[in-house]
Scaffold this active site. Structure first.
Site, short mmCIF file in Angstrom:
data_model
loop_
_atom_site.label_atom_id
_atom_site.label_comp_id
_atom_site.label_asym_id
_atom_site.label_seq_id
_atom_site.Cartn_x
_atom_site.Cartn_y
_atom_site.Cartn_z
N VAL A 106 0.91 -1.14 -0.01
CA VAL A 106 -0.11 -0.16 0.06
C VAL A 106 0.94 1.12 0.09
O VAL A 106 1.97 1.34 0.15
CB VAL A 106 -0.95 -0.02 1.17
CG1 VAL A 106 -1.99 -1.09 1.22
CG2 VAL A 106 -0.10 -0.03 2.57
N CYS A 107 0.27 2.24 -0.02
CA CYS A 107 1.04 3.64 0.00
C CYS A 107 1.69 3.89 1.27
O CYS A 107 1.16 3.32 2.28
CB CYS A 107 0.16 4.98 -0.14
SG CYS A 107 -0.77 4.90 -1.51
N PRO A 108 2.79 4.34 1.46
CA PRO A 108 3.69 4.91 0.58
C PRO A 108 4.44 3.78 -0.37
O PRO A 108 5.26 4.59 -1.30
CB PRO A 108 4.55 5.84 1.10
CG PRO A 108 4.78 5.42 2.60
CD PRO A 108 3.58 4.37 2.92
#
Lengths: 346, 80
Positions: free
Chosen positions: B16-18
């Site tokens: 997932v982000c980042p």
């Protein structure tokens, strides 16, 4: 009964909007320092720009009686930074963790369990003395919780700002936000709702949070930390004392986010590596400690508290951003050095 | 047509982000101007954020495609 229905319905709409709008405040905070796209920051600021005047009006009409979170310099700073660090490791803010769990992301589910456990440790467990000590150092303005509205009292002792001056203060903040929003570039690669739709819907949901809570004599708006603790406490101790409108909101949020993920074709069970799961768990625990020390999360402080211009909430939110930026910087460095250590794969 | 041919591939399933954006940027750094990278992500937020971020960095996003349930592919050309 009314409280249960309005809570579940508002929660469903809120969860749907969080999911469709990708309203992750962890991403918003990170993007301020590291990215060129600020769409989620705009959605968040729009929520504030809608809520600030709406809540002042409701207060003037005598429909709500907003309380503010206590402004404790140390609790806000330490709690906020720890919460921010936890968010990066958990891969999302608290509300983000709820809506991502609802679309099948097991990493977020693990982070959520860590968040609930961390919250119980800080509010009822071994870390409770730390919280009591930190919250014991609250700074008041003229005997009231500190906010931008009563800030003028510091400069003119005995002067208490009436609604006229309050509207001017609110107006300045809203105009500053509006100028920033009107200069928004065209949003590209949008999956789900554009930022302004997300901002309007979550803005209305947040106003509902204040209004419906007020009906059961609770003088605060949306919160995720408090109902998470209440539900976790109920599951662990069997005590239902903390279950209020926000708990029903939170229970409604999960199917709302689930429905949005289903409609958006983003519903599937995703399992990251064991290492990443452990990292998410640690991040969740840190989030639970931090948010409960700071007295709120990205919603309780970042949306609800900031909408009534609470200085404690602005302070805790700024500290959270600091934690996010520091940890993101570290993640960038670690990922880069790991990538450099491996032979080129391309 | 350009979306079907690529010089390098990066599977970011489970990320997932980042991490999705950071790893995409790092992978692009290994390429030279004109080369194409194909990135796979497993959530729609990354499917929006990654092309947005790379495009704002000046790279040319050739396409974002939903490959199936919880699977998206992004093809991006290094701008140099």
């Amino acid at each position: 009964m009314t409280s249960i229905i309005t809570g579940l319905v508002t929660g469903f709409v809120g969860g749907y909007a969080l999911q469709r709008g990708g309203f992750c405040m962890h991403s918003a905070f990170r993007s301020i320092a590291y990215e060129k796209d600020h769409s989620i920051v705009r959605a968040w600021l729009l929520v504030l720009a809608i809520n600030i005047p709406a809540l002042l009006l409701l207060e003037q009409l005598g429909l709500i009686f907003p309380a503010r979170a206590p402004f404790s310099v140390l609790a806000g700073l330490i709690g906020g930074v720890v919460f921010g660090i936890g968010m990066v490791l958990a891969g999302g803010c608290v509300s983000g963790t709820y809506y991502r769990t609802s679309k099948g992301m097991t990493g977020s589910l693990v982070a959520l369990l860590g968040f609930a456990a961390g919250g119980l440790m800080m509010t009822q467990g071994i870390l409770r003395p730390l919280r009591s000590w930190a919250l014991g150092h609250e700074i008041l303005i003229a005997g009231e919780e500190a906010s931008l509205y009563n800030l003028p009292t510091i400069f003119a002792s005995g002067f208490f700002p009436g609604f006229g001056l309050r509207w001017i203060i609110a107006g300045v903040v809203v105009i500053a936000i509006a100028i920033f929003l009107l200069r928004a570039p065209k949003q590209t690669f949008t999956i789900g709702w554009p930022w302004w739709v997300t901002g309007i819907v979550i803005g209305v949901v947040a106003i509902g949070g204040w209004y419906f809570s007020s009906l059961e004599y609770r003088d605060y708006g949306l919160s995720i930390v408090q109902p998470t603790n209440a539900i976790a406490g109920w599951l662990v101790n069997g005590e239902t004392g903390g279950i209020n409108w926000t708990a029903w909101f939170l229970i409604g949020l999960v199917p709302g986010a689930f429905a949005a993920a289903w409609r958006g074709g983003d519903l599937s069970l995703r399992v990251p590596s064991a290492g990443r799961l452990l990292q998410n768990l640690g991040g969740g625990i840190l989030m639970g400690w931090g948010a409960n020390l700071a007295g709120g999360c990205n919603i309780g402080h970042g949306v609800t508290g900031m909408s009534v211009l609470s200085i404690g909430s602005i302070w805790a939110t700024a500290a959270t951003m600091l934690g996010v930026w520091a940890m993101t910087w570290l993640v960038f460095r670690i990922t880069r050095s790991q990538a450099g250590a491996k032979p080129a794969s391309a | 047509m350009a979306e079907d041919t690529f010089d390098s591939e990066l599977d970011l399933s489970g990320e997932v982000c980042p991490y999705t954006l950071v790893k995409s940027k790092l992978a692009l750094e290994d390429l030279v101007a004109g080369q194409v990278l194909r990135i796979t992500v497993d959530n729609n937020e990354s499917a929006g954020n990654v092309p947005k971020g790379l495009s704002l960095d000046g790279h040319e996003v050739l396409g974002v495609n939903r490959e199936g349930k919880g699977k998206w592919s992004i093809t991006v050309k290094h701008a140099g």
